[in-house]
Design an enzyme around this catalytic site. Structure first.
Site, PDB file in Angstrom:
ATOM      1  N   THR B 181      81.529 -16.907 -29.697  1.00  0.00           N
ATOM      2  CA  THR B 181      80.213 -16.317 -29.849  1.00  0.00           C
ATOM      3  C   THR B 181      80.052 -15.915 -31.314  1.00  0.00           C
ATOM      4  O   THR B 181      80.922 -15.274 -31.889  1.00  0.00           O
ATOM      5  CB  THR B 181      80.024 -15.124 -28.879  1.00  0.00           C
ATOM      6  OG1 THR B 181      78.796 -14.494 -29.163  1.00  0.00           O
ATOM      7  CG2 THR B 181      81.151 -14.106 -28.995  1.00  0.00           C
ATOM      8  N   GLU B 325      80.016 -13.422 -23.143  1.00  0.00           N
ATOM      9  CA  GLU B 325      81.041 -12.556 -22.560  1.00  0.00           C
ATOM     10  C   GLU B 325      80.901 -12.436 -21.048  1.00  0.00           C
ATOM     11  O   GLU B 325      81.758 -11.863 -20.384  1.00  0.00           O
ATOM     12  CB  GLU B 325      80.946 -11.146 -23.187  1.00  0.00           C
ATOM     13  CG  GLU B 325      81.347 -11.069 -24.651  1.00  0.00           C
ATOM     14  CD  GLU B 325      80.210 -11.431 -25.617  1.00  0.00           C
ATOM     15  OE1 GLU B 325      79.216 -12.030 -25.166  1.00  0.00           O
ATOM     16  OE2 GLU B 325      80.316 -11.116 -26.807  1.00  0.00           O
ATOM     17  N   LYS B 435      67.603   4.559 -35.551  1.00  0.00           N
ATOM     18  CA  LYS B 435      67.939   5.886 -35.044  1.00  0.00           C
ATOM     19  C   LYS B 435      67.312   6.940 -35.945  1.00  0.00           C
ATOM     20  O   LYS B 435      67.778   7.183 -37.046  1.00  0.00           O
ATOM     21  CB  LYS B 435      69.456   6.047 -34.994  1.00  0.00           C
ATOM     22  CG  LYS B 435      70.082   5.137 -33.928  1.00  0.00           C
ATOM     23  CD  LYS B 435      71.547   4.837 -34.175  1.00  0.00           C
ATOM     24  CE  LYS B 435      72.078   3.889 -33.108  1.00  0.00           C
ATOM     25  NZ  LYS B 435      72.303   2.529 -33.606  1.00  0.00           N
ATOM     26  N   TRP B 440      65.669   6.903 -30.570  1.00  0.00           N
ATOM     27  CA  TRP B 440      65.714   5.491 -30.930  1.00  0.00           C
ATOM     28  C   TRP B 440      64.311   4.887 -31.027  1.00  0.00           C
ATOM     29  O   TRP B 440      63.448   5.144 -30.189  1.00  0.00           O
ATOM     30  CB  TRP B 440      66.542   4.695 -29.902  1.00  0.00           C
ATOM     31  CG  TRP B 440      68.016   4.969 -29.968  1.00  0.00           C
ATOM     32  CD1 TRP B 440      68.636   5.911 -30.732  1.00  0.00           C
ATOM     33  CD2 TRP B 440      69.037   4.303 -29.231  1.00  0.00           C
ATOM     34  NE1 TRP B 440      69.999   5.868 -30.533  1.00  0.00           N
ATOM     35  CE2 TRP B 440      70.276   4.900 -29.616  1.00  0.00           C
ATOM     36  CE3 TRP B 440      69.046   3.274 -28.298  1.00  0.00           C
ATOM     37  CZ2 TRP B 440      71.500   4.478 -29.078  1.00  0.00           C
ATOM     38  CZ3 TRP B 440      70.262   2.848 -27.764  1.00  0.00           C
ATOM     39  CH2 TRP B 440      71.471   3.455 -28.162  1.00  0.00           C
TER      40      TRP B 440
END
Lengths: 551, 551
Positions: B181, B325, B435, B440
């Site tokens: 990846t 994954e 942030k 957020w």
């Protein structure tokens, strides 16, 4: 290791509860219809887990149930395995001596019992095998009059316990379920299901080749929850986020009909007798089956007439085959894509077979010489299977393991044909198939042909030892009330000689008053064999050619 | 142990070959359309296994592919893992230095390469990382002119080898697959797939909650087979006994259209660009899409307009989300049963999200304080997942493991909301989320809003360090040719202030000529951050209230 988390039941419940908090679990009990949702189900499962923990139930402990199909039983289904325990469902229809053996053999620590089954349990309990049971829990609000001790009602057992439970990370190899399979000989054999077996079975059942369940399904297992986890349906329905409907103790056809109508059941499952009963009921009553998509038929063969009857009502009968040793599902009789244009007769023929083996399993069919038989729909042999949800051993029964397992394969004891399309058809049990002159004769096929005669009420065919041919078939017939035995015998033999080669024909026909039955109502060929084998009554009656002509 | 056989791919091939010997595998290559059936496929897989064994490939050895989607690639998919080897699919679009790193890191023993990809491979090969490659096999009848050495054509590689192979009993923990990846920083990270991960992924994909495939399906993976095993489709289609269609090297929309029409494709899958291309092509050409049941869209978000366009043609767009994954599938955007009666807008809104997590997985969404966020469709946090087909580590990268895994959970790096129905929606990458003052801000949402302005060609928003607020958003805009920058900035800020709270608004807007891109064409926010973070150009420009008002 790159590999992920262990395969356990926990995420199925987690998903159902989080994604489908409002989806219902409906249950018919002596107290009436109970109805709640996955949110409340999850809370009660965790209350139960806390109650079990408080009692001292730990990883590896067995939690027994002696119950019909209802919501409380379903709560034990997730609570016991998820805390690391082992759900042991006991068949309450077994004789007391088997129940004693099973509870002693499994060393059950706690036992959940239905009020309506107390009478079946109590006679068994006064025996040392029950000494390990530390608590009886009656599946009700209140404890009825009972000799069980110590005893508590289910509702007071879980009452006041926390609805949170910090589930342990249970290993996928942890034993999570257990079921005893009643052999025709000897004591029942325990089959254990690990978390992994239940997980892989659930997933395989969820494939299009199995019995998939989605969040718009309403699933009603009529097959008892003490029969191999109701064929896994409580787990599969949860994984799919489906609505559950549990028909409770001894549902009759009218109970099933009203649950289907009122709850909008889409998938249901049971043995043929259940559906024949429903069919009869529908003939006399106006029943709306329009919600039903499929009826899963297992346990024994689905009659073609039943398949057709449901077809006419736009309900698909899916014939499934499995075994306790297989968690239980092996094959399902889906119609293959390339048979979509076949004629109706061919389609029903295929669908009446035991079906196509599910993905993830492998099988072979082995004849007397240890060779694989060709897939031609005619040759038969014993079915061997293996796969992630097929057990490799019985619980503490090395002698049975020796007999039923070989090189990692389970020898199913079923004698089958496989046709060109890969459909399996059971033609006999290995113990009942008749070995004559090196070839096999199917006792079941002969029986079915004999029972097709109008004057035959029941019939069974067994093999009896024969000096020259090893075994020869003998037919036992229960005639209808006023039948002329000589005429029946002549007509039956005529019928059989038209259908089968000469060497298949029974050496003799014996008229009897009834066929001996086992505890679960099956024909007990063993009793007949014991009774007749030692006598010399059939000696020397075999025809000159009691073997295939090619021999 | 009562548990059954190990979970491996072998039974899937066995079943497809035995039950569906005549079902086709169709492949478009430079040589034209190749067409054979599972019977021949199985024979060729075993020939290939024999050829690999003859070469000395053993359990645990890595077999690399550098190929598009075709039948020969599909043969390696089953041959390498079933003999105990590890299929390592390499992305041929990576820069040469990454390819070198990957081949060296994986220690590939043999490498299969497409004729059309020789030019991409050859420049990478003259490097010590390739010293371990003992054989190059070109996916063709004949070897074209190439500097690879030793080299052989695929057909001569397998020619003459036996069509029988005695498959070993491979462990379910055996590494069977591998994929790298490409992170936005550093070298690619290797993800390994054990047999068990591939098995559980296949089964989970086969559930109604995944992307089920049956024996009447015709499956065309357009997603490259070097992208996480083409999302597992070659394995899933085989488990289901479906017909396979492989579109070969660089298929253009007309190739896809004619394969759909001529082969009767029912399920296909790829990134949105592919389907937008097909949509454009269909507008100008008469294409019959009537065989199509579903189009799986993954890789990036499916535009609602695409979902509607296919809806109008009775084709269901299924939006899926996953990661290397995760083998890769995590969620699929099926419409829940109880949303069947919702209005069309609500339905499309739900289906355009990343969907409902598949059964067998668990997830949580964690905010900056390490708390789980509520499922309200608004609060967001990082998505953590775990399950049997989710890896627990990268290959030989302990420092990456430290960062991306915690307590058995994979920290996906995706920032998501979850709505009341459980639908996940990706709002940002964890690395890109801004942030500000302990809360957020989604860079993606701001970007989408800015790009909705007619005079904006491209836009991206990054967080830059800020003394008081930790980070503050800065917008980078590529204007269309003749746009007035001052007017665009004023209008964009007006637009944003209507949609978002004040503290979300960018502190500044910078006009640039183009957004820097990564090797795979994604916006490279890292490059922008590197360029602008060290400069002091944005200092002190934050509003007084650069945090939520509730703070």
């Amino acid at each position: 290791m790159p590999g992920g988390t262990d395969m356990t039941l926990r995420p199925f419940l987690w998903r159902a509860e989080r994604l489908y908090p409002d989806t219902e679990i409906v249950s018919r009990t002596a107290e009436g219809i109970t109805r709640y949702d996955y949110r409340e189900y999850g809370d009660r499962v965790r209350q139960l887990a806390n109650a079990l923990s408080a009692l001292g139930v730990e990883e590896g402990d067995r939690v027994a149930t002696f119950c019909w199909n209802h919501h409380r039983h379903f709560e034990v289904y997730f609570a016991a395995p998820s805390l690391g325990g082992q759900l042991h469902t006991i068949n309450p229809l077994l004789p007391a001596e088997h129940i004693r053996y099973i509870v002693g053999n499994a060393e059950d620590k706690v036992l959940f019992v239905d009020p309506s089954l107390l009478q079946a349990l109590e006679p068994a309990v006064q025996s040392p095998e029950f000494d390990g049971v530390e608590q009886y829990v009656v599946m009700a609000e209140e404890v009825p009059d009972t000799s069980l001790d110590p005893v508590v009602s289910y509702e007071s057992f879980i009452e006041g316990h926390d609805t949170e439970y910090d589930w342990p990370d249970v290993s996928e190899d942890q034993r999570a379920g257990m079921c005893y399979t009643s052999g025709t000989t000897g004591n029942p054999k325990g089959v254990e299901y690990t978390q992994k077996m239940l997980w892989t079975h659930t997933m395989a059942t969820q494939t299009p080749q199995g019995i998939p369940m989605a969040d718009d399904d309403v699933v009603m297992p009529v097959v008892p929850m003490f029969h191999v986890n109701a064929w896994g349906m409580p787990f599969t329905a949860t994984a799919g986020g489906a609505k559950h409907v549990y028909p409770g103790p001894s549902p009759d056809p009218s109970d099933l009909a009203s649950l289907i109508e009122e709850e909008g059941v889409t998938i249901t499952a049971g043995v043929p007798t259940v559906w024949l009963g429903l069919q009869e009921y529908c003939k006399e009553n106006d029943v709306d089956l329009s919600s039903l998509d499929s009826v899963i038929v297992g346990g024994s063969a689905a009659p073609k007439s039943l398949i057709r009857w449901f077809d006419d009502r736009d309900v698909e009968v899916l014939h499934a085959w499995g075994m306790s040793e297989m968690s239980p599902i092996g094959s399902v009789s889906h119609l293959k894509g390339d048979l979509a244009d076949a004629d109706e007769e061919t389609k029903v023929d295929k669908r009446a077979k035991q079906g196509l083996m599910a993905p993830g399993l492998e099988f072979r069919v082995i004849d007397d010489d240890g060779e694989e038989v060709p897939w031609n729909g005619e040759d038969f042999g014993e079915l061997w299977v293996r796969g992630p949800w097929v057990t490799k051993e019985y619980f503490a029964r090395p002698e049975a393991n020796e007999e039923d397992f070989e090189d990692g394969w389970l020898k199913t004891g079923d004698v089958v044909t496989v046709d060109e399309d890969g459909y399996i058809k059971i033609v006999d049990r290995a113990k009942d198939v008749i070995k004559s002159g090196g070839e096999w004769i199917s006792s079941v096929e002969l029986e079915n042909s004999i029972m097709a005669h109008d004057d035959v009420a029941e019939a069974t065919v067994i093999g009896v030892p024969h000096e020259k041919w090893q075994e020869r078939p003998i037919a036992f017939i229960v005639p209808t009330g006023d039948a002329d035995e000589a005429a029946v015998e002549a007509e039956v033999m005529e019928l059989l000689s038209e259908e089968y080669p000469k060497w298949w024909l029974p050496d003799d026909v014996v008229f009897i008053e009834s066929v001996p039955k086992t505890a679960t109502g099956k024909f007990s060929k063993k009793d007949l064999r014991d009774e007749y084998t030692d006598s010399s009554m059939f000696e020397g009656q075999a025809p000159d050619e009691a073997a295939p002509e090619s021999e």
